[in-house]
Design a protein around this motif. Structure first.
Motif, PDB file in Angstrom:
ATOM      1  N   ASP A 219       0.823  -1.204   0.000  1.00  0.00           N
ATOM      2  CA  ASP A 219       0.000   0.000   0.000  1.00  0.00           C
ATOM      3  C   ASP A 219       0.861   1.260   0.000  1.00  0.00           C
TER       4      ASP A 219
ATOM      5  N   TYR B 174     -11.201  13.980  -0.863  1.00  0.00           N
ATOM      6  CA  TYR B 174     -10.442  13.030  -1.671  1.00  0.00           C
ATOM      7  C   TYR B 174     -11.374  12.163  -2.522  1.00  0.00           C
TER       8      TYR B 174
ATOM      9  N   ASP C 162     -11.835   8.501  -3.568  1.00  0.00           N
ATOM     10  CA  ASP C 162     -11.429   7.118  -3.348  1.00  0.00           C
ATOM     11  C   ASP C 162     -11.361   6.366  -4.669  1.00  0.00           C
TER      12      ASP C 162
ATOM     13  N   VAL D 295      -8.058   6.829   0.067  1.00  0.00           N
ATOM     14  CA  VAL D 295      -7.816   6.571   1.494  1.00  0.00           C
ATOM     15  C   VAL D 295      -8.259   5.157   1.872  1.00  0.00           C
ATOM     16  N   TYR D 296      -9.464   4.781   1.445  1.00  0.00           N
ATOM     17  CA  TYR D 296      -9.985   3.455   1.783  1.00  0.00           C
ATOM     18  C   TYR D 296     -10.125   2.548   0.560  1.00  0.00           C
TER      19      TYR D 296
ATOM     20  N   THR E   4      -8.056   2.061  -3.487  1.00  0.00           N
ATOM     21  CA  THR E   4      -7.103   2.550  -4.485  1.00  0.00           C
ATOM     22  C   THR E   4      -7.391   1.911  -5.842  1.00  0.00           C
TER      23      THR E   4
ATOM     24  N   PRO F 172      -5.280   0.092  -0.185  1.00  0.00           N
ATOM     25  CA  PRO F 172      -5.381   1.385   0.510  1.00  0.00           C
ATOM     26  C   PRO F 172      -4.516   1.426   1.765  1.00  0.00           C
ATOM     27  N   PRO F 173      -4.083   2.629   2.165  1.00  0.00           N
ATOM     28  CA  PRO F 173      -4.327   3.902   1.484  1.00  0.00           C
ATOM     29  C   PRO F 173      -3.360   4.126   0.333  1.00  0.00           C
TER      30      PRO F 173
ATOM     31  N   GLY G 147      -2.813   9.615   0.134  1.00  0.00           N
ATOM     32  CA  GLY G 147      -3.750   9.294   1.210  1.00  0.00           C
ATOM     33  C   GLY G 147      -3.014   8.966   2.501  1.00  0.00           C
ATOM     34  N   ALA G 148      -1.913   8.230   2.388  1.00  0.00           N
ATOM     35  CA  ALA G 148      -1.112   7.889   3.568  1.00  0.00           C
ATOM     36  C   ALA G 148      -0.521   9.144   4.204  1.00  0.00           C
TER      37      ALA G 148
ATOM     38  N   LEU H  80      -3.299  10.990   6.095  1.00  0.00           N
ATOM     39  CA  LEU H  80      -3.580  10.326   7.370  1.00  0.00           C
ATOM     40  C   LEU H  80      -2.491  10.642   8.391  1.00  0.00           C
TER      41      LEU H  80
END
Length: 337
Positions: free
Chosen positions: A71, A115, A117, A124-125, A127, A137-138, A142-143, A146
């Motif tokens: 991820d 964002y 998805d 984030v949840y 990809t 994910p993420p 996104g990572a 977070l």
């Protein structure tokens, strides 16, 4: 302690994936205008669109990219790669692009990010856009989001009147509390008094446990304890509520209003009225406006934004806000159960 909503006058800056703001920056030279449904409310925020892929220099149109071997967190740690459809390794370019976008959001003092998805960068949840697959994910960006503890809003929720109302009220509370100076127990207790009813709606068990925890705190609270409690509250404010909880909270707060003012609000329906999400959103906006005008604490939406330039214009306020409510809801969603 005075029961009164917190009013903020400075516009919050929200970062957003540029493809969600209408920019044709996706791999296929397309984008979506996810903010069109907000109407005039769009002007209540500052917007900072970014696109990690274009900032990576990959161009438009381009070969789609995907995570390979893990991820986004693993890409950041060097354990996974990013490759395009032809198998070319573009990890270095994408990392530079994501880093540049994050620097942009920091310069803009962005509190939140909207964002999309399904993206290998901004997701984030998810990809992957394939129905049965979440991908890894993420995503890379996104990572990073977070890790920065941003207030993250899925783009598709902006198009739902009830979901957007829920995200907006929690964002305002999040933004206010994150930057609120907390020097002692009294500061913390006053802030909690503003937020506790909203937190009870989101997670009643957490709210009641925290209430007891605050009551047991010594007069001089250690800085680490203050930071820990602030983080717990902010994490709770990130969690979405449900239509059922929101409707119950609306009626509970409306009952408080009627008891306080001894009058009803035309347009607020009884608990047994069969509502759809559009009707609920309209009632919530109406109750927010009425409570603000009458200076009654609307606890389910404890922090509100008002443009300073509109504050003195009381005579024109009703008509203007009525129009704003209609424009906010107009065309957002069809009537649904």
């Amino acid at each position: 302690m005075e029961k009164k909503n917190v009013v903020i006058h400075d516009k919050i800056t929200i970062g957003i994936s540029a493809c969600c703001m209408g920019s044709p920056v996706r791999y296929n030279n397309k984008g979506w205008d996810m903010l069109a449904t907000l109407g005039r409310e769009k002007q209540d925020f500052m917007w900072c669109p970014v696109c990690p892929e274009t900032m990576s220099g990959l161009g438009v149109p381009r070969d789609p990219i995907h995570l390979s071997g893990g991820d986004g967190l693993m890409v950041l740690s060097g354990e996974a790669k990013i490759k395009n459809r032809r198998g070319r390794d573009v990890t270095e370019e994408v990392l530079l692009g994501c880093g540049s976008c994050m620097e942009t959001l920091k310069r803009a003092n962005a509190t939140a990010y909207i964002y999309m998805d399904g993206s290998p960068t901004c997701g984030v949840y998810r990809t992957s856009l394939k129905k049965q697959k979440r991908g890894n994910p993420p995503g890379i960006f996104g990572a990073m989001l977070l890790d920065e503890e941003m207030f993250l809003i899925p783009a598709t929720d902006v198009q739902s009147p009830i979901k957007w109302w829920d995200w907006r009220r929690r964002l305002l509370a999040f933004h206010w509390f994150r930057s609120l100076p907390l020097e002692n127990k009294d500061d913390l207790y006053k802030a909690w008094y503003v937020l506790k009813f909203l937190c009870q709606e989101i997670d009643d068990t957490f709210a009641r446990d925290l209430g007891r925890k605050l009551a047991d705190l010594p007069k001089n609270v250690e800085e680490d304890t203050m930071k820990s409690i602030r983080k717990e509250i902010l994490e709770t404010l990130r969690k979405p509520s449900t239509v059922k909880k929101i409707t119950h909270s609306l009626w509970k707060n409306y009952s408080y209003y009627r008891k306080t003012k001894g009058q009803e609000v035309e347009g607020i329906n009884s608990p047994d009225f069969r509502r759809n999400v559009t009707t609920i959103a309209k009632e919530l906006l109406l109750m927010e406006r009425t409570a603000f005008e009458e200076e009654v604490f609307f606890a389910t939406s404890p922090v509100i934004y008002r443009d300073k330039r509109r504050m003195p214009k009381v005579e024109a306020y009703d008509a203007e806000m009525d129009e704003e409510i209609e424009n906010t809801l107009k065309g957002i969603l069809p009537e649904e159960e």
